[in-house]
Scaffold this motif. Structure first.
Motif, PDB file in Angstrom:
ATOM      1  N   GLY A  98       0.802  -1.229   0.000  1.00  0.00           N
ATOM      2  CA  GLY A  98       0.000   0.000   0.000  1.00  0.00           C
ATOM      3  C   GLY A  98       0.829   1.271   0.000  1.00  0.00           C
ATOM      4  N   LYS A  99       2.059   1.180  -0.523  1.00  0.00           N
ATOM      5  CA  LYS A  99       2.931   2.368  -0.559  1.00  0.00           C
ATOM      6  C   LYS A  99       2.266   3.502  -1.333  1.00  0.00           C
ATOM      7  N   GLY A 100       1.703   3.143  -2.482  1.00  0.00           N
ATOM      8  CA  GLY A 100       1.081   4.145  -3.350  1.00  0.00           C
ATOM      9  C   GLY A 100      -0.095   4.820  -2.664  1.00  0.00           C
ATOM     10  N   THR A 101      -0.920   4.008  -2.005  1.00  0.00           N
ATOM     11  CA  THR A 101      -2.120   4.538  -1.350  1.00  0.00           C
ATOM     12  C   THR A 101      -1.734   5.438  -0.175  1.00  0.00           C
ATOM     13  N   VAL A 102      -0.752   4.987   0.596  1.00  0.00           N
ATOM     14  CA  VAL A 102      -0.312   5.788   1.744  1.00  0.00           C
ATOM     15  C   VAL A 102       0.279   7.109   1.246  1.00  0.00           C
ATOM     16  N   CYS A 103       1.066   7.017   0.182  1.00  0.00           N
ATOM     17  CA  CYS A 103       1.693   8.217  -0.382  1.00  0.00           C
ATOM     18  C   CYS A 103       0.630   9.214  -0.848  1.00  0.00           C
TER      19      CYS A 103
END
Ligand code: 5GP
Length: 206
Positions: free
Chosen positions: A19-24
């Motif tokens: 979920g790196k993209g979502t958190v970013c």
């Protein structure tokens, strides 16, 4: 400008599908003052992705040229495609005193650690591995073969946690953002970044 006035380089990394993209994206809404580096990639755009916004979409030849001309701070091959961080933009933003965040996979993060050890390395961890699998499968945009490869990569990536400064569990996106924000605040308050403001006083007392 002294070293301490440069911005922080934050590396947000961790297993595929964590979920790196979502958190970013959530962080971006909360912290518009953070600078988000746009990566170069040889993968094809997904529906809705825009060149220069989500990625700089490059041919293999163009990407190769960027490597040869040392234009990338780091790069990695990930499931058949190349991904890399354009160096110039990051350098310029840091020199302007802005905090820059890279959202990259683990091999790239390790390269940044070699070249830029003063960076702050955040490992985004899944609450559990079943959840991670759901996220990789749930994205629904990849083939079975790519999903299987991404799972293998994710398992190997978790072993690399040791190289990071912080572990941020991504259980609830907003909580993960709270944690990252707390880390950024703490990094700015580190003695090394503060003491120069008091040097004059310290000297006068001597
Ligand atoms: P996706 O194809 O899903 O956009 O990204 C695949 C993986 O590549 C993700 O783990 C993402 O964090 C990583 N990635 C994106 N940009 C870069 C980059 O510039 N360098 C590296 N090393 N990985 C990247």
């Amino acid at each position: 400008m002294t070293m301490v006035d440069r911005g922080l380089l934050l590396i947000l990394s961790g297993p595929a599908g964590v979920g790196k993209g979502t958190v970013c994206k959530a962080l971006r809404e909360r912290m518009p003052e953070l600078v988000y580096s746009v990566s170069a990639t040889t993968r094809s755009p997904r529906p809705g992705e825009v060149d220069g916004v989500n990625y700089f979409f490059k041919s293999k030849e163009e990407f190769q040229r960027m490597i040869e001309q040392d234009e990338l701070l780091e790069w990695a091959e990930y499931v058949g495609n190349f991904y890399g961080t354009p160096r110039k933009f990051v350098d310029e933003m840091l020199s302007l005193g802005k905090d820059v965040i890279l959202e990259i996979e683990v091999q790239g993060a390790l390269q940044v650690k070699d070249r830029f050890p003063q960076g702050t390395f955040l490992f985004l961890a899944p609450p559990d591995l079943n959840e991670l699998e759901n996220r990789i499968v749930g994205r629904g945009t990849e083939t079975e073969d790519v999903i299987r490869k991404r799972m293998e990569v994710a398992r190997a990536e978790i072993e690399l946690m040791d190289h990071y400064d912080y572990v941020v569990v991504n259980d609830v996106i907003e909580s993960a953002c709270d944690r990252i924000q707390a880390i950024i605040t703490a990094e700015h308050l580190k003695k090394e970044r503060q003491v120069h403001k008091y040097r004059k006083w310290l000297k006068e007392v001597e």
